[in-house]
Enzyme design. Sequence first.
Site, short mmCIF file in Angstrom:
data_model
loop_
_atom_site.label_atom_id
_atom_site.label_comp_id
_atom_site.label_asym_id
_atom_site.label_seq_id
_atom_site.Cartn_x
_atom_site.Cartn_y
_atom_site.Cartn_z
N HIS A 43 -3.46 7.17 2.27
CA HIS A 43 -3.86 5.87 1.76
C HIS A 43 -5.22 5.52 2.36
O HIS A 43 -5.47 5.77 3.54
CB HIS A 43 -2.81 4.82 2.15
CG HIS A 43 -3.27 3.42 1.91
ND1 HIS A 43 -3.79 3.02 0.70
CD2 HIS A 43 -3.32 2.33 2.72
CE1 HIS A 43 -4.14 1.75 0.79
NE2 HIS A 43 -3.87 1.31 2.00
N ASN A 84 -10.17 -0.36 -0.25
CA ASN A 84 -8.71 -0.23 -0.21
C ASN A 84 -8.15 -0.75 -1.53
O ASN A 84 -8.24 -1.94 -1.81
CB ASN A 84 -8.19 -1.05 0.98
CG ASN A 84 -6.68 -0.99 1.14
OD1 ASN A 84 -5.95 -0.55 0.24
ND2 ASN A 84 -6.20 -1.45 2.28
N CYS A 117 0.81 -1.23 0.00
CA CYS A 117 0.00 0.00 0.00
C CYS A 117 0.84 1.28 0.00
O CYS A 117 0.33 2.35 -0.30
CB CYS A 117 -0.95 0.01 1.19
SG CYS A 117 -2.03 -1.42 1.22
O1 UT7 Z 1 -3.84 -1.11 3.60
C1 UT7 Z 1 -2.93 -1.65 4.51
C2 UT7 Z 1 -3.24 -1.27 5.87
N1 UT7 Z 1 -4.46 -1.90 6.30
C3 UT7 Z 1 -4.91 -1.59 7.48
O2 UT7 Z 1 -4.31 -0.78 8.12
C4 UT7 Z 1 -6.16 -2.28 8.01
C5 UT7 Z 1 -6.17 -2.12 9.51
N2 UT7 Z 1 -7.25 -2.75 10.19
C6 UT7 Z 1 -8.55 -2.42 10.06
O3 UT7 Z 1 -8.90 -1.58 9.28
C7 UT7 Z 1 -9.52 -3.06 11.00
O4 UT7 Z 1 -8.85 -3.75 12.00
C8 UT7 Z 1 -10.51 -4.04 10.26
C9 UT7 Z 1 -11.50 -3.25 9.43
C10 UT7 Z 1 -9.74 -5.02 9.41
C11 UT7 Z 1 -11.32 -4.82 11.30
O5 UT7 Z 1 -12.00 -3.94 12.20
P1 UT7 Z 1 -11.90 -4.13 13.77
O6 UT7 Z 1 -12.76 -3.11 14.37
O7 UT7 Z 1 -10.43 -4.10 14.13
O8 UT7 Z 1 -12.55 -5.55 13.96
P2 UT7 Z 1 -11.88 -6.88 14.54
O9 UT7 Z 1 -10.94 -7.49 13.56
O10 UT7 Z 1 -11.41 -6.62 15.92
O11 UT7 Z 1 -13.18 -7.79 14.62
C12 UT7 Z 1 -14.28 -7.45 15.46
C13 UT7 Z 1 -15.36 -8.48 15.26
C14 UT7 Z 1 -14.86 -9.91 15.37
O12 UT7 Z 1 -15.84 -10.66 16.06
P3 UT7 Z 1 -15.69 -11.01 17.62
O13 UT7 Z 1 -14.40 -11.75 17.73
O14 UT7 Z 1 -15.67 -9.68 18.30
O15 UT7 Z 1 -16.89 -11.84 17.87
C15 UT7 Z 1 -14.77 -10.37 13.95
O16 UT7 Z 1 -14.93 -11.76 13.81
O17 UT7 Z 1 -15.94 -8.36 13.95
C16 UT7 Z 1 -15.92 -9.64 13.32
N3 UT7 Z 1 -15.75 -9.43 11.88
C17 UT7 Z 1 -16.80 -9.21 11.05
N4 UT7 Z 1 -18.12 -9.14 11.26
C18 UT7 Z 1 -18.91 -8.89 10.21
C19 UT7 Z 1 -14.62 -9.39 11.16
N5 UT7 Z 1 -14.89 -9.14 9.87
C20 UT7 Z 1 -16.23 -9.03 9.78
C21 UT7 Z 1 -17.11 -8.76 8.71
N6 UT7 Z 1 -18.43 -8.69 8.98
N7 UT7 Z 1 -16.68 -8.57 7.45
#
Ligand code: UT7
Length: 309
Positions: free
Chosen positions: A236, A266, A111
């Site tokens: 980005h 993204n 990225c």
């Molecule tokens: O481009 C390169 C750089 N990229 C980045 O910097 C990305 C950085 N990270 C992020 O943007 C975020 O961490 C994400 C968007 C990837 C995820 O958001 P989050 O708020 O950090 O969620 P999480 O991974 O902590 O997941 C929270 C919950 C989980 O469930 P439990 O364990 O709390 O029950 C996941 O299983 O959300 C669940 N989850 C989803 N639910 C519905 C994960 N993906 C999904 C989904 N739909 N697509």
Amino acid sequence: MGTKILGTGVYLPEKVLTNFDLEKLVDTSDEWITTRTGIKERRIAESETVTQMATEASIKALRDANISAEELDLIILATLTPEKRFPSTACLVQARIGAKGVYAFDISAACSGFLYALDIADSFIKSRKAEKVLIIGAEKLSEAVDWSDRATCVLFGDGAGAVVVVKSDDESDVIASRMYSEGTLEELLYADKCGYIRMKGRELFKTAVRNMEEVCREVLQKAQVNPEEVSLVIPHQANVRIINAMVEKLGIPKEKVIVNIDKYGNTSAASIPIALHEAVKEGRVKRGDLILMTAMGGGLTWGAILLRY
Ligand code: UT7
């Protein structure tokens, strides 16, 4: 002598994949995707290859800059989804736009690829090895996504952005830049053995906010520019919450920040040139403006560039 952005162009596939479409594919919801990321929809390449998208964006950027392909000295293409192992996608684009006698290569910085490419182009121009450079960020991430993994498949999109940068004698310039790489953090974001994107989202989120804030401060300090003097931030587009947290820490108001993640998701190396192009075409950038660009991606790689447009 300075480095000036003379023209921009983009290619975005016509096919739109909305969050509602994704609800039918994996266990997710429009509400989750929108509130956690800011993404509403993304573009998906169907018949288009990454080379075709890069070529289309390049032709438009050259036309915008009023420069012919034969005048180019250098082509740098940033991608994590190259068309082939070799030749480089830059060479494939070079053939298609008819840029004879150039020096063309790809770079792999995920990225951060577009910022790495712009930084390299600036160095070539300032060391008098090139005067007219085409830089491209192009991605077909739909091929690198595991469509059964809801944690990643909702995040990415396809597209390409190209920018023509030239040697100039006016005030336009890349004023300061700083790039970083940290391979010990590979496991936060990488392609697995099948080539699919894997990430530790939560950890990456915190690292992204911290690293981009710090590198922006470093670049502003190097240039002796206060955050208030920045006209526009073009970050980005990985997550709107990352962008908001980062600019808040820098003390830059949201009105000065380009966000288009809602439309494209993204697009990795393509995200900054696409956002820059839209900002220019919407009249949000004027000659003389101070623009701050920053990115972080797999590698890890990250960096920032401050330029006078
Ligand atoms: O481009 C390169 C750089 N990229 C980045 O910097 C990305 C950085 N990270 C992020 O943007 C975020 O961490 C994400 C968007 C990837 C995820 O958001 P989050 O708020 O950090 O969620 P999480 O991974 O902590 O997941 C929270 C919950 C989980 O469930 P439990 O364990 O709390 O029950 C996941 O299983 O959300 C669940 N989850 C989803 N639910 C519905 C994960 N993906 C999904 C989904 N739909 N697509």
